[in-house]
Design a protein around this motif. Structure first.
Motif, mmCIF file in Angstrom:
data_model
loop_
_atom_site.group_PDB
_atom_site.id
_atom_site.type_symbol
_atom_site.label_atom_id
_atom_site.label_comp_id
_atom_site.label_asym_id
_atom_site.label_seq_id
_atom_site.Cartn_x
_atom_site.Cartn_y
_atom_site.Cartn_z
ATOM 1 N N LYS A 66 0.833 -1.204 0.000
ATOM 2 C CA LYS A 66 0.000 0.000 0.000
ATOM 3 C C LYS A 66 0.870 1.257 0.000
ATOM 4 C CE LYS A 66 -2.421 -0.520 3.710
ATOM 5 N NZ LYS A 66 -3.442 -0.386 4.781
ATOM 6 N N GLY A 67 1.869 1.280 0.864
ATOM 7 C CA GLY A 67 2.742 2.444 0.938
ATOM 8 C C GLY A 67 3.553 2.641 -0.324
ATOM 9 N N TRP A 68 4.067 1.521 -0.872
ATOM 10 C CA TRP A 68 4.869 1.609 -2.092
ATOM 11 C C TRP A 68 4.024 2.077 -3.276
ATOM 12 C CZ3 TRP A 68 4.562 -0.790 -6.861
ATOM 13 C CH2 TRP A 68 5.682 -0.656 -7.684
ATOM 14 N N ALA A 69 2.870 1.458 -3.447
ATOM 15 C CA ALA A 69 2.019 1.789 -4.589
ATOM 16 C C ALA A 69 1.509 3.225 -4.514
ATOM 17 C CB ALA A 69 0.846 0.814 -4.659
ATOM 18 N N ALA A 70 1.131 3.663 -3.324
ATOM 19 C CA ALA A 70 0.647 5.039 -3.173
ATOM 20 C C ALA A 70 1.744 6.037 -3.520
ATOM 21 C CB ALA A 70 0.153 5.262 -1.747
ATOM 22 N N THR A 71 2.954 5.769 -3.056
ATOM 23 C CA THR A 71 4.072 6.670 -3.330
ATOM 24 C C THR A 71 4.391 6.716 -4.823
ATOM 25 O OG1 THR A 71 4.978 6.138 -1.152
ATOM 26 C CG2 THR A 71 6.466 7.209 -2.709
ATOM 27 N N MET A 72 4.252 5.580 -5.500
ATOM 28 C CA MET A 72 4.524 5.522 -6.933
ATOM 29 C C MET A 72 3.500 6.300 -7.753
ATOM 30 S SD MET A 72 7.358 3.998 -7.288
ATOM 31 C CE MET A 72 7.369 3.715 -9.054
ATOM 32 N N MET A 73 2.394 6.716 -7.132
ATOM 33 C CA MET A 73 1.426 7.532 -7.856
ATOM 34 C C MET A 73 2.039 8.862 -8.277
ATOM 35 S SD MET A 73 -2.164 6.796 -5.880
ATOM 36 C CE MET A 73 -2.853 5.128 -5.844
ATOM 37 N N ALA A 74 3.054 9.311 -7.549
ATOM 38 C CA ALA A 74 3.745 10.547 -7.935
ATOM 39 C C ALA A 74 4.451 10.367 -9.274
ATOM 40 C CB ALA A 74 4.740 10.948 -6.855
ATOM 41 N N THR A 75 4.931 9.155 -9.544
ATOM 42 C CA THR A 75 5.557 8.879 -10.834
ATOM 43 C C THR A 75 4.535 8.962 -11.961
ATOM 44 O OG1 THR A 75 7.145 7.420 -9.730
ATOM 45 C CG2 THR A 75 6.959 7.215 -12.114
ATOM 46 N N VAL A 76 3.317 8.532 -11.677
ATOM 47 C CA VAL A 76 2.247 8.673 -12.668
ATOM 48 C C VAL A 76 2.020 10.154 -12.973
ATOM 49 C CG1 VAL A 76 -0.194 8.248 -13.150
ATOM 50 C CG2 VAL A 76 1.147 6.535 -11.915
ATOM 51 N N MET A 77 2.010 10.982 -11.925
ATOM 52 C CA MET A 77 1.870 12.432 -12.138
ATOM 53 C C MET A 77 2.972 12.955 -13.045
ATOM 54 S SD MET A 77 1.094 13.746 -8.258
ATOM 55 C CE MET A 77 -0.054 12.906 -7.164
ATOM 56 N N LEU A 78 4.205 12.494 -12.794
ATOM 57 C CA LEU A 78 5.341 12.944 -13.595
ATOM 58 C C LEU A 78 5.207 12.490 -15.038
ATOM 59 C CD1 LEU A 78 8.135 14.322 -13.666
ATOM 60 C CD2 LEU A 78 9.133 12.097 -13.076
ATOM 61 N N ASN A 79 4.847 11.232 -15.231
ATOM 62 C CA ASN A 79 4.725 10.690 -16.582
ATOM 63 C C ASN A 79 3.600 11.345 -17.376
ATOM 64 O OD1 ASN A 79 6.850 8.950 -16.079
ATOM 65 N ND2 ASN A 79 5.524 7.229 -15.506
ATOM 66 N N GLN A 80 2.602 11.846 -16.662
ATOM 67 C CA GLN A 80 1.483 12.530 -17.324
ATOM 68 C C GLN A 80 1.708 14.040 -17.406
ATOM 69 O OE1 GLN A 80 -1.188 11.000 -18.789
ATOM 70 N NE2 GLN A 80 -0.080 9.097 -18.341
ATOM 71 N N ASP A 81 2.933 14.467 -17.087
ATOM 72 C CA ASP A 81 3.310 15.888 -17.137
ATOM 73 C C ASP A 81 2.464 16.758 -16.218
ATOM 74 O OD1 ASP A 81 5.317 15.448 -19.092
ATOM 75 O OD2 ASP A 81 3.803 15.441 -20.670
ATOM 76 N N ALA A 82 1.923 16.147 -15.160
ATOM 77 C CA ALA A 82 1.158 16.923 -14.182
ATOM 78 C C ALA A 82 2.087 17.674 -13.240
ATOM 79 C CB ALA A 82 0.235 16.008 -13.385
ATOM 80 N N ILE A 83 3.310 17.164 -13.053
ATOM 81 C CA ILE A 83 4.311 17.814 -12.213
ATOM 82 C C ILE A 83 5.636 17.838 -12.964
ATOM 83 C CG2 ILE A 83 3.188 17.155 -10.047
ATOM 84 C CD1 ILE A 83 5.265 14.913 -9.778
ATOM 85 N N ARG A 84 6.570 18.660 -12.468
ATOM 86 C CA ARG A 84 7.900 18.734 -13.058
ATOM 87 C C ARG A 84 8.845 17.764 -12.340
ATOM 88 N NH1 ARG A 84 6.342 24.046 -12.407
ATOM 89 N NH2 ARG A 84 7.704 24.277 -10.594
ATOM 90 N N PRO A 85 9.931 17.335 -12.995
ATOM 91 C CA PRO A 85 10.867 16.397 -12.361
ATOM 92 C C PRO A 85 11.374 16.878 -11.003
ATOM 93 C CG PRO A 85 11.347 16.556 -14.696
ATOM 94 C CD PRO A 85 10.292 17.579 -14.416
ATOM 95 N N GLY A 86 11.613 18.160 -10.866
ATOM 96 C CA GLY A 86 12.096 18.685 -9.591
ATOM 97 C C GLY A 86 11.076 18.617 -8.475
ATOM 98 N N GLN A 87 9.825 18.358 -8.822
ATOM 99 C CA GLN A 87 8.760 18.270 -7.815
ATOM 100 C C GLN A 87 8.469 16.835 -7.404
ATOM 101 O OE1 GLN A 87 5.815 20.282 -10.317
ATOM 102 N NE2 GLN A 87 5.836 22.023 -8.907
ATOM 103 N N LEU A 88 9.137 15.876 -8.022
ATOM 104 C CA LEU A 88 8.782 14.468 -7.807
ATOM 105 C C LEU A 88 8.866 14.072 -6.337
ATOM 106 C CD1 LEU A 88 8.025 11.696 -8.907
ATOM 107 C CD2 LEU A 88 10.471 11.254 -9.279
ATOM 108 N N LEU A 89 9.974 14.387 -5.671
ATOM 109 C CA LEU A 89 10.139 13.971 -4.279
ATOM 110 C C LEU A 89 9.033 14.535 -3.397
ATOM 111 C CD1 LEU A 89 11.703 12.590 -1.986
ATOM 112 C CD2 LEU A 89 13.083 14.684 -1.787
ATOM 113 N N TYR A 90 8.659 15.787 -3.630
ATOM 114 C CA TYR A 90 7.622 16.412 -2.809
ATOM 115 C C TYR A 90 6.288 15.665 -2.934
ATOM 116 C CZ TYR A 90 11.035 20.185 -2.716
ATOM 117 O OH TYR A 90 12.185 20.913 -2.550
#
Length: 212
Positions: A66-90
């Motif tokens: 659950k924790g791993w999959a939820a955190t990986m949702m940020a990668t989905v945001m990045l891949n969909q250009d919803a966030i910038r690479p520098g924002q990934l960790l946040y």
């Protein structure tokens, strides 16, 4: 920035964390509410204590996922250009924290969940796998020596924070360093009752290799 996608995935992270694995396993296969037994927590440790190794292992694996999959949702945001690479960790931290909050305060279980240790583990595995790997070794060593899950969890959390001070494990973004110490402090805080029982000598031990 795609605000709608970000909000949907942040909400999904909380809902994913809210899946009350221990509660559902206890109810479905054993006909009991795990929160009414043992320590009263709906988490992997109490499942091990009350239901045994196999159910406890299943619950732990799912809660880590659950924790791993939820955190990986940020990668989905990045891949969909919803966030910038520098924002990934946040956004990784935001998604992971929401999943942990979901585990502790699950909307699917009257907001009565567990302590979130396994979900935190999954979250940090997605962000800093090498550092977490050493933390897991610390957990296993302390658990093997003393058989206290609470002590092993706190030791692993402190180890994770301290490891990041070393050059080999120092994160590129100092936010993760600060977060590690906040995480260690929160682990100690959420285990304050366990600390009291450890000091009093009546904390429950977990059986290892057939030992009681």
């Amino acid at each position: 920035m795609n605000i709608l996608l970000i909000l949907v995935l942040l909400g999904a992270a909380y809902l994913l964390g809210s899946i009350p694995t221990a509660l559902w396993v206890g109810q479905r296969f054993f006909g009991l509410d795990i929160r009414e037994h043992g320590s009263g927590n709906a988490g992997a440790t109490n499942t091990f204590r009350v239901l045994g190794k196999k159910p406890g292992s299943v619950v732990m694996a799912i809660d880590v996922f659950k924790g791993w999959a939820a955190t990986m949702m940020a990668t989905v945001m990045l891949n969909q250009d919803a966030i910038r690479p520098g924002q990934l960790l946040y956004f990784q931290l935001a998604c992971g924290v929401l999943a942990v909050l979901g585990h502790i305060y699950p909307v699917f279980a009257q907001f009565r969940g567990g302590k979130g240790v396994a979900t935190v583990l999954g979250m940090m595995l997605a962000i800093a796998p090498a550092t977490v790997g050493v933390g897991i070794l610390v957990f296993l060593v302390v658990l093997g020596l003393f058989r206290y899950v609470s002590l092993a969890s706190m030791s692993a959390g402190v180890a994770f924070a301290l490891l990041q001070l070393l050059p080999a494990f120092r994160p590129d973004n100092s936010l993760l360093l600060y977060f590690g110490f906040v995480l260690a402090a929160l682990l100690i805080y959420t285990h304050r009752a366990n600390i009291g029982r450890l000091r009093a000598g009546n904390e429950s031990r977990v059986p290892l290799f057939g030992r009681k």
